[in-house]
Design a protein around this motif. Sequence first.
Motif, PDB file in Angstrom:
ATOM      1  N   GLY A 230      33.832 145.621  91.414  1.00 50.05           N
ATOM      2  CA  GLY A 230      33.301 144.958  90.334  1.00 50.05           C
ATOM      3  C   GLY A 230      34.258 143.730  89.631  1.00 50.05           C
TER       4      GLY A 230
ATOM      5  N   GLU B 133      34.462 140.739  91.218  1.00 51.32           N
ATOM      6  CA  GLU B 133      34.396 139.651  92.320  1.00 51.32           C
ATOM      7  C   GLU B 133      33.127 139.807  92.716  1.00 51.32           C
ATOM      8  OE1 GLU B 133      38.855 137.326  93.462  1.00 51.32           O
ATOM      9  OE2 GLU B 133      37.385 138.140  95.269  1.00 51.32           O
ATOM     10  N   ASN B 134      32.942 138.239  93.262  1.00 50.20           N
ATOM     11  CA  ASN B 134      31.597 138.736  94.121  1.00 50.20           C
ATOM     12  C   ASN B 134      31.664 138.455  95.561  1.00 50.20           C
ATOM     13  OD1 ASN B 134      31.651 135.872  94.340  1.00 50.20           O
ATOM     14  ND2 ASN B 134      30.308 135.775  92.701  1.00 50.20           N
TER      15      ASN B 134
ATOM     16  N   VAL C 251      35.866 143.570  94.835  1.00 51.59           N
ATOM     17  CA  VAL C 251      34.533 143.909  95.079  1.00 51.59           C
ATOM     18  C   VAL C 251      33.683 144.878  94.868  1.00 51.59           C
ATOM     19  CG1 VAL C 251      32.183 143.114  96.408  1.00 51.59           C
ATOM     20  CG2 VAL C 251      34.242 141.989  96.223  1.00 51.59           C
TER      21      VAL C 251
END
Length: 289
Positions: free
Chosen positions: A238, A240-241, A235
């Motif tokens: 950037g 994975e959400n 996360v």
Amino acid sequence: MSKNSYIIAGPTASGKSDFAHALAKRISGVVINADSVQIYRGIENISASPMAGNSQEIDGVPYRLFSILPLGEQISVADYLEMARREYDDAIAKGQVPIFVGGSGFYINALVNGISPMPEVSPANRRRAREMIKNGATLPDGFIMQDPQRSARSLEVFLETGRPLSEWQKQPRRGAIVPTPFKILINPSRDELRDRIATRVPQMISAGALDEARAVIAAGWDEKRAIGASELCKVMRGEENMDTAIANWVTRTNQYAKRQQTWFRGQYAADLEIKNVPTDQDVDLVISA
């Protein structure tokens, strides 16, 4: 009647930490860590450590070997066993009851069975082994890759001695806690564990796990060593959400809990198994056992 010492083991999210604390309150116990991730400082929420936001004492109960190592420092099982024995001896000398708690099978196995003597490994070979694993370097013939930490440990011993770790492990074991502590297994149903894991992960994030992921990245620590660290680091980068990270964290934790239950079923001969999330009545049961 309380025993000389205890080992409280169980899968993640089983309630073993709260149980160890409740037992320690009743019998003048000292809670000693037997988890290979909770030994690190700075990832208390990610590791579900009881020490998150606390000092080395909680509600009058002493805690030992939690949050004692900086991220990036490596220790072996032999190192852990030496520290654990010191804490055990110190507690006994003070008239306190040592209570080991954790879910790391190789730590618990060392406490119960001891370990085979291992050679000292130079810092240079230790660094070289970890760099080779991290960079995907060509490994010696016959070398079998496991998880990164175990692979690095096997490789550093081979680099130091020219002999595989398996040969050293065949030597007689030593260093076990004697007499063997009273062994308790906290083993709720899979459904109970799934519910607790699904509830716990968002709570860990709210409590500060994202800041801990930033610290993991800054320290260059192997994020794969802690479930949750890898997901949150993705996360941060950037990749994975957050929704995907939470879902993957929950899935991986459930898979880990299942592997732990399998290990305990085959490798840990508990004196008492508690098949639910422990209650005060279970504390009474253990004290009277």
